[in-house]
Motif scaffolding. Structure first.
Motif, PDB file in Angstrom:
ATOM      1  N   LEU A   1      -8.894  15.219 -11.945  1.00 46.57           N
ATOM      2  CA  LEU A   1      -8.918  15.630 -10.546  1.00 46.57           C
ATOM      3  C   LEU A   1      -8.252  14.590  -9.649  1.00 46.57           C
ATOM      4  N   THR A   2      -8.609  13.331  -9.829  1.00 48.57           N
ATOM      5  CA  THR A   2      -8.038  12.291  -8.974  1.00 48.57           C
ATOM      6  C   THR A   2      -6.545  12.097  -9.239  1.00 48.57           C
ATOM      7  N   GLU A   3      -6.105  12.217 -10.485  1.00 43.83           N
ATOM      8  CA  GLU A   3      -4.677  12.083 -10.800  1.00 43.83           C
ATOM      9  C   GLU A   3      -3.865  13.247 -10.231  1.00 43.83           C
ATOM     10  N   ILE A   4      -4.449  14.433 -10.208  1.00 45.36           N
ATOM     11  CA  ILE A   4      -3.753  15.588  -9.632  1.00 45.36           C
ATOM     12  C   ILE A   4      -3.576  15.374  -8.131  1.00 45.36           C
ATOM     13  N   PHE A   5      -4.592  14.807  -7.491  1.00 46.54           N
ATOM     14  CA  PHE A   5      -4.517  14.569  -6.054  1.00 46.54           C
ATOM     15  C   PHE A   5      -3.510  13.467  -5.735  1.00 46.54           C
ATOM     16  N   THR A   6      -3.652  12.314  -6.351  1.00 48.71           N
ATOM     17  CA  THR A   6      -2.741  11.179  -6.152  1.00 48.71           C
ATOM     18  C   THR A   6      -2.628  10.411  -7.458  1.00 48.71           C
ATOM     19  N   GLN A   7      -1.424  10.375  -7.999  1.00 50.33           N
ATOM     20  CA  GLN A   7      -1.198   9.665  -9.256  1.00 50.33           C
ATOM     21  C   GLN A   7      -1.410   8.166  -9.051  1.00 50.33           C
ATOM     22  N   LYS A   8      -2.355   7.623  -9.799  1.00 53.63           N
ATOM     23  CA  LYS A   8      -2.676   6.201  -9.676  1.00 53.63           C
ATOM     24  C   LYS A   8      -1.853   5.338 -10.633  1.00 53.63           C
ATOM     25  N   HIS A   9      -1.142   5.956 -11.534  1.00 59.58           N
ATOM     26  CA  HIS A   9      -0.338   5.202 -12.493  1.00 59.58           C
ATOM     27  C   HIS A   9       1.135   5.559 -12.343  1.00 59.58           C
ATOM     28  N   GLY A  10       1.571   5.678 -11.092  1.00 60.45           N
ATOM     29  CA  GLY A  10       2.966   5.967 -10.785  1.00 60.45           C
ATOM     30  C   GLY A  10       3.527   4.854  -9.915  1.00 60.45           C
ATOM     31  N   ASP A  11       4.516   5.177  -9.121  1.00 59.68           N
ATOM     32  CA  ASP A  11       5.102   4.196  -8.220  1.00 59.68           C
ATOM     33  C   ASP A  11       4.200   3.988  -7.006  1.00 59.68           C
TER      34      ASP A  11
ATOM     35  N   VAL B   1       3.916   1.753  -2.949  1.00 62.95           N
ATOM     36  CA  VAL B   1       4.616   1.099  -1.859  1.00 62.95           C
ATOM     37  C   VAL B   1       3.703   0.056  -1.229  1.00 62.95           C
ATOM     38  N   LEU B   2       4.323  -0.971  -0.694  1.00 66.55           N
ATOM     39  CA  LEU B   2       3.644  -1.934   0.176  1.00 66.55           C
ATOM     40  C   LEU B   2       4.148  -1.613   1.563  1.00 66.55           C
ATOM     41  N   TRP B   3       3.306  -1.106   2.436  1.00 65.98           N
ATOM     42  CA  TRP B   3       3.795  -0.746   3.767  1.00 65.98           C
ATOM     43  C   TRP B   3       2.842  -1.136   4.871  1.00 65.98           C
ATOM     44  N   ASN B   4       1.793  -1.778   4.539  1.00 70.32           N
ATOM     45  CA  ASN B   4       0.885  -2.345   5.532  1.00 70.32           C
ATOM     46  C   ASN B   4       0.720  -3.820   5.200  1.00 70.32           C
ATOM     47  N   ASP B   5       0.099  -4.542   6.079  1.00 73.33           N
ATOM     48  CA  ASP B   5      -0.156  -5.950   5.784  1.00 73.33           C
ATOM     49  C   ASP B   5      -1.021  -6.073   4.545  1.00 73.33           C
ATOM     50  N   GLY B   6      -0.875  -7.155   3.838  1.00 66.42           N
ATOM     51  CA  GLY B   6      -1.681  -7.407   2.660  1.00 66.42           C
ATOM     52  C   GLY B   6      -0.920  -7.112   1.383  1.00 66.42           C
ATOM     53  N   LEU B   7      -1.583  -7.363   0.270  1.00 63.70           N
ATOM     54  CA  LEU B   7      -0.955  -7.200  -1.042  1.00 63.70           C
ATOM     55  C   LEU B   7      -1.366  -5.929  -1.761  1.00 63.70           C
ATOM     56  N   GLU B   8      -2.302  -5.159  -1.188  1.00 64.65           N
ATOM     57  CA  GLU B   8      -2.783  -3.979  -1.893  1.00 64.65           C
ATOM     58  C   GLU B   8      -1.783  -2.833  -1.749  1.00 64.65           C
ATOM     59  N   PRO B   9      -1.125  -2.470  -2.857  1.00 60.97           N
ATOM     60  CA  PRO B   9      -0.145  -1.375  -2.791  1.00 60.97           C
ATOM     61  C   PRO B   9      -0.820  -0.017  -2.588  1.00 60.97           C
ATOM     62  N   THR B  10      -0.065   0.903  -2.012  1.00 59.44           N
ATOM     63  CA  THR B  10      -0.499   2.273  -1.765  1.00 59.44           C
ATOM     64  C   THR B  10       0.241   3.190  -2.721  1.00 59.44           C
ATOM     65  N   PRO B  11      -0.461   4.111  -3.393  1.00 54.97           N
ATOM     66  CA  PRO B  11       0.258   5.048  -4.261  1.00 54.97           C
ATOM     67  C   PRO B  11       1.351   5.778  -3.465  1.00 54.97           C
ATOM     68  N   LEU B  12       2.507   5.971  -4.088  1.00 53.96           N
ATOM     69  CA  LEU B  12       3.632   6.621  -3.426  1.00 53.96           C
ATOM     70  C   LEU B  12       3.232   7.975  -2.851  1.00 53.96           C
ATOM     71  N   GLU B  13       2.426   8.725  -3.587  1.00 50.56           N
ATOM     72  CA  GLU B  13       2.022  10.047  -3.099  1.00 50.56           C
ATOM     73  C   GLU B  13       1.140   9.956  -1.857  1.00 50.56           C
ATOM     74  N   GLU B  14       0.312   8.940  -1.769  1.00 45.45           N
ATOM     75  CA  GLU B  14      -0.484   8.741  -0.554  1.00 45.45           C
ATOM     76  C   GLU B  14       0.443   8.408   0.612  1.00 45.45           C
ATOM     77  N   PHE B  15       1.417   7.539   0.364  1.00 50.80           N
ATOM     78  CA  PHE B  15       2.399   7.214   1.397  1.00 50.80           C
ATOM     79  C   PHE B  15       3.117   8.467   1.884  1.00 50.80           C
ATOM     80  N   LEU B  16       3.540   9.330   0.954  1.00 47.00           N
ATOM     81  CA  LEU B  16       4.257  10.549   1.350  1.00 47.00           C
ATOM     82  C   LEU B  16       3.409  11.413   2.275  1.00 47.00           C
ATOM     83  N   ARG B  17       2.121  11.468   2.016  1.00 47.30           N
ATOM     84  CA  ARG B  17       1.224  12.259   2.859  1.00 47.30           C
ATOM     85  C   ARG B  17       1.056  11.648   4.251  1.00 47.30           C
TER      86      ARG B  17
END
Length: 160
Positions: A114-124, A126-142
């Motif tokens: 279920l969680t992988e269908i919503f947002t793939q956690k083992h894909g690409d 992005v770093l787009w906010n302050d800090g080192l914690e990356p955001t899943p590409l699919e979350e960024f797209l949303r």
């Protein structure tokens, strides 16, 4: 297996200001799914591949080392996955109490699906906010703002 982390900036900045792979060695808790984070061996080739992916999925257009996202196309990108997501929800809803209590691996697998269908956690990522914690590409797209130009800084290769 390995994927990439793309650092996204509001404007181009000098390379010496980009996020460095060694920062993840000092802060392994910032990206716990990775075994190792390194600088991409061929940054330009990875960016070209990313641009081709954006174009293939009609999500946006790469212009040098920056891009914008088309919000209407993002809707279409995720639209087909909604039915699959609903099927995964239904599978979870069909569990009975005994299965929930005694079939840990089955339930865990359904939750993972279920969680992988919503947002793939083992894909690409992005770093787009302050800090080192990356955001899943699919979350960024949303969450990406339509028409905003995102400039690519560091490109990091991570293995999981």
């Amino acid at each position: 297996m390995h994927n990439y982390i793309y650092e996204l900036l509001q404007a181009p900045v000098p390379e010496e200001e980009w996020t460095k792979a060694w920062e993840y060695h000092e802060h392994p808790d910032a990206f716990p799914i990775s075994d190792i984070v390194e600088d991409a061996k061929d940054r330009s080739a990875v960016i070209t591949r990313f641009g081709a992916w954006l174009k293939e999925n009609r999500l946006g257009e790469l212009d040098g080392e920056s891009f914008t996202i088309d919000a209407q196309v993002v809707d279409c990108y995720f639209e087909g996955r909604f039915a699959v997501f609903q099927q995964a929800v239904t599978a979870l809803q069909q569990l009975n109490e005994s299965q929930f209590i005694h079939n840990h691996d089955q339930v865990q697998g359904l939750i993972f699906d279920l969680t992988e269908i919503f947002t793939q956690k083992h894909g690409d990522y992005v770093l787009w906010n302050d800090g080192l914690e990356p955001t899943p590409l699919e979350e960024f797209l949303r969450k990406a703002k339509p028409g905003v130009r995102y400039c690519i800084g560091a490109v990091l290769d991570y293995k999981h």
